[in-house]
Design a protein around this motif. Structure first.
Motif, PDB file in Angstrom:
ATOM      1  N   VAL A  96     -36.847  -1.033 -39.867  1.00 27.23           N
ATOM      2  CA  VAL A  96     -36.722  -0.410 -38.550  1.00 27.23           C
ATOM      3  C   VAL A  96     -36.939   1.091 -38.712  1.00 27.23           C
ATOM      4  O   VAL A  96     -36.583   1.674 -39.738  1.00 27.23           O
ATOM      5  CB  VAL A  96     -35.341  -0.712 -37.911  1.00 27.23           C
ATOM      6  CG1 VAL A  96     -34.208  -0.150 -38.730  1.00 27.23           C
ATOM      7  CG2 VAL A  96     -35.272  -0.202 -36.492  1.00 27.23           C
ATOM      8  N   GLN A  97     -37.568   1.707 -37.703  1.00 26.60           N
ATOM      9  CA  GLN A  97     -37.777   3.148 -37.678  1.00 26.60           C
ATOM     10  C   GLN A  97     -37.339   3.682 -36.329  1.00 26.60           C
ATOM     11  O   GLN A  97     -37.496   3.009 -35.309  1.00 26.60           O
ATOM     12  CB  GLN A  97     -39.262   3.496 -37.854  1.00 26.60           C
ATOM     13  CG  GLN A  97     -39.815   3.286 -39.226  1.00 26.60           C
ATOM     14  CD  GLN A  97     -41.294   3.666 -39.260  1.00 26.60           C
ATOM     15  OE1 GLN A  97     -42.034   3.290 -38.357  1.00 26.60           O
ATOM     16  NE2 GLN A  97     -41.688   4.388 -40.280  1.00 26.60           N
ATOM     17  N   SER A 101     -35.727   8.375 -29.205  1.00 27.82           N
ATOM     18  CA  SER A 101     -34.483   7.643 -28.916  1.00 27.82           C
ATOM     19  C   SER A 101     -34.700   6.136 -28.961  1.00 27.82           C
ATOM     20  O   SER A 101     -33.759   5.363 -28.796  1.00 27.82           O
ATOM     21  CB  SER A 101     -33.959   8.049 -27.542  1.00 27.82           C
ATOM     22  OG  SER A 101     -34.895   7.674 -26.547  1.00 27.82           O
ATOM     23  N   ASP A 102     -35.943   5.698 -29.199  1.00 24.32           N
ATOM     24  CA  ASP A 102     -36.269   4.275 -29.239  1.00 24.32           C
ATOM     25  C   ASP A 102     -36.394   3.791 -30.684  1.00 24.32           C
ATOM     26  O   ASP A 102     -36.325   4.576 -31.616  1.00 24.32           O
ATOM     27  CB  ASP A 102     -37.572   4.013 -28.482  1.00 24.32           C
ATOM     28  CG  ASP A 102     -37.494   4.454 -27.023  1.00 24.32           C
ATOM     29  OD1 ASP A 102     -36.376   4.518 -26.491  1.00 24.32           O
ATOM     30  OD2 ASP A 102     -38.553   4.737 -26.440  1.00 24.32           O
ATOM     31  N   LEU A 103     -36.592   2.488 -30.844  1.00 21.12           N
ATOM     32  CA  LEU A 103     -36.732   1.884 -32.167  1.00 21.12           C
ATOM     33  C   LEU A 103     -38.075   1.174 -32.277  1.00 21.12           C
ATOM     34  O   LEU A 103     -38.624   0.700 -31.277  1.00 21.12           O
ATOM     35  CB  LEU A 103     -35.624   0.855 -32.417  1.00 21.12           C
ATOM     36  CG  LEU A 103     -34.192   1.348 -32.441  1.00 21.12           C
ATOM     37  CD1 LEU A 103     -33.245   0.165 -32.591  1.00 21.12           C
ATOM     38  CD2 LEU A 103     -33.966   2.330 -33.561  1.00 21.12           C
ATOM     39  N   PRO A 114     -41.633  -2.624 -30.446  1.00 24.99           N
ATOM     40  CA  PRO A 114     -40.864  -1.480 -29.949  1.00 24.99           C
ATOM     41  C   PRO A 114     -39.677  -1.943 -29.105  1.00 24.99           C
ATOM     42  O   PRO A 114     -39.745  -2.959 -28.414  1.00 24.99           O
ATOM     43  CB  PRO A 114     -41.874  -0.721 -29.090  1.00 24.99           C
ATOM     44  CG  PRO A 114     -42.802  -1.782 -28.603  1.00 24.99           C
ATOM     45  CD  PRO A 114     -42.846  -2.841 -29.677  1.00 24.99           C
ATOM     46  N   VAL A 115     -38.562  -1.186 -29.185  1.00 25.78           N
ATOM     47  CA  VAL A 115     -37.383  -1.456 -28.361  1.00 25.78           C
ATOM     48  C   VAL A 115     -36.970  -0.143 -27.716  1.00 25.78           C
ATOM     49  O   VAL A 115     -36.692   0.835 -28.418  1.00 25.78           O
ATOM     50  CB  VAL A 115     -36.225  -2.026 -29.202  1.00 25.78           C
ATOM     51  CG1 VAL A 115     -34.970  -2.165 -28.362  1.00 25.78           C
ATOM     52  CG2 VAL A 115     -36.596  -3.365 -29.800  1.00 25.78           C
ATOM     53  N   LYS A 116     -36.957  -0.114 -26.380  1.00 24.35           N
ATOM     54  CA  LYS A 116     -36.560   1.090 -25.652  1.00 24.35           C
ATOM     55  C   LYS A 116     -35.045   1.112 -25.487  1.00 24.35           C
ATOM     56  O   LYS A 116     -34.416   0.075 -25.296  1.00 24.35           O
ATOM     57  CB  LYS A 116     -37.218   1.123 -24.278  1.00 24.35           C
ATOM     58  CG  LYS A 116     -38.721   1.231 -24.318  1.00 24.35           C
ATOM     59  CD  LYS A 116     -39.212   2.084 -23.180  1.00 24.35           C
ATOM     60  CE  LYS A 116     -40.706   2.225 -23.182  1.00 24.35           C
ATOM     61  NZ  LYS A 116     -41.216   3.029 -24.240  1.00 24.35           N
ATOM     62  N   ILE A 121     -27.089   3.859 -23.781  1.00 23.83           N
ATOM     63  CA  ILE A 121     -27.069   3.265 -25.119  1.00 23.83           C
ATOM     64  C   ILE A 121     -27.795   4.195 -26.075  1.00 23.83           C
ATOM     65  O   ILE A 121     -28.863   4.720 -25.759  1.00 23.83           O
ATOM     66  CB  ILE A 121     -27.759   1.884 -25.124  1.00 23.83           C
ATOM     67  CG1 ILE A 121     -26.998   0.893 -24.244  1.00 23.83           C
ATOM     68  CG2 ILE A 121     -27.904   1.336 -26.532  1.00 23.83           C
ATOM     69  CD1 ILE A 121     -25.644   0.487 -24.762  1.00 23.83           C
ATOM     70  N   THR A 122     -27.204   4.402 -27.268  1.00 23.75           N
ATOM     71  CA  THR A 122     -27.858   5.199 -28.301  1.00 23.75           C
ATOM     72  C   THR A 122     -28.004   4.348 -29.553  1.00 23.75           C
ATOM     73  O   THR A 122     -27.120   3.554 -29.888  1.00 23.75           O
ATOM     74  CB  THR A 122     -27.061   6.471 -28.638  1.00 23.75           C
ATOM     75  OG1 THR A 122     -25.738   6.094 -29.013  1.00 23.75           O
ATOM     76  CG2 THR A 122     -27.007   7.416 -27.455  1.00 23.75           C
ATOM     77  N   PHE A 123     -29.125   4.540 -30.241  1.00 22.70           N
ATOM     78  CA  PHE A 123     -29.398   3.845 -31.490  1.00 22.70           C
ATOM     79  C   PHE A 123     -29.235   4.826 -32.638  1.00 22.70           C
ATOM     80  O   PHE A 123     -29.622   5.988 -32.511  1.00 22.70           O
ATOM     81  CB  PHE A 123     -30.828   3.288 -31.523  1.00 22.70           C
ATOM     82  CG  PHE A 123     -31.109   2.237 -30.477  1.00 22.70           C
ATOM     83  CD1 PHE A 123     -30.312   1.115 -30.367  1.00 22.70           C
ATOM     84  CD2 PHE A 123     -32.181   2.366 -29.618  1.00 22.70           C
ATOM     85  CE1 PHE A 123     -30.578   0.139 -29.433  1.00 22.70           C
ATOM     86  CE2 PHE A 123     -32.468   1.401 -28.673  1.00 22.70           C
ATOM     87  CZ  PHE A 123     -31.653   0.284 -28.578  1.00 22.70           C
TER      88      PHE A 123
END
Length: 178
Positions: A96-97, A101-103, A114-116, A121-123
């Motif tokens: 994962v990178q 603010s997304d992954l 991609p995951v927004k 919510i914070t990653f």
């Protein structure tokens, strides 16, 4: 009487709670949350304690009593401490990178996934195979973590995939194990 529902909720210092009819507002250092209480249940605020009461012992009232108390308690914990779910990725080449603010996940597919980050919510990416989801709404944190886990569920044969930190995967033997 509901064992959970009859317990009073103590409001810690620094948390502002307002009850307006059937809507409860909770404001703390991390943010603010609101909850609309179901019709037969009543919430009252005296000094720094919240009490949840039900008018009768009907089945619906009993089931909503403990639920409402727990939801309000979770809101208070959320605005003071927040909630966090940790996930780990197992598998060769799976990583994962953080992209702002997304992954962005590499999970063995022919393309990156991609995951927004939803609002609130914070990653946090602690390493190429470790990440955490945090926020003030317990339900939203759990749902986002579950959706990330759903991208590549843990395989019962090899154990590859995205899992919660500390989750035990039930392994199957495969063809050779008769």
């Amino acid at each position: 009487m509901s064992r959970i529902g009859r317990l009073p909720i103590t409001v810690p210092s620094g948390v502002e709670v307002k009850v307006d009819g059937n809507v409860v507002f909770v404001k703390g250092s991390k943010g603010e949350l609101t909850h609309t209480v179901a019709s037969p249940i009543q919430v009252s605020l005296e000094d720094s304690t919240l009490t949840v009461t039900r008018p009768n012992d009907e089945r619906e009232s009993r089931s909503l009593h403990g639920l409402t108390r727990t939801l309000i308690s979770n809101m208070i914990i959320g605005v003071t401490e927040g909630y966090k779910k940790s996930l780990e990725i197992v598998g060769t080449g799976y990583r994962v990178q953080a992209k702002g603010s997304d992954l962005e996940f590499a999970l063995g597919y022919s393309h990156p996934v991609p995951v927004k980050a939803p609002e609130g919510i914070t990653f946090a990416v602690e390493g190429p195979t470790k990440l955490s989801v945090s926020g003030i709404n317990k339900q939203q944190v759990g749902e986002v973590a579950a959706n990330i886990r759903k991208l590549r569920k843990p395989d019962p044969y090899k154990g590859k995939g995205i899992r919660y930190a500390g989750e035990q995967i039930r392994r199957k033997v495969g063809k050779a194990g008769k």
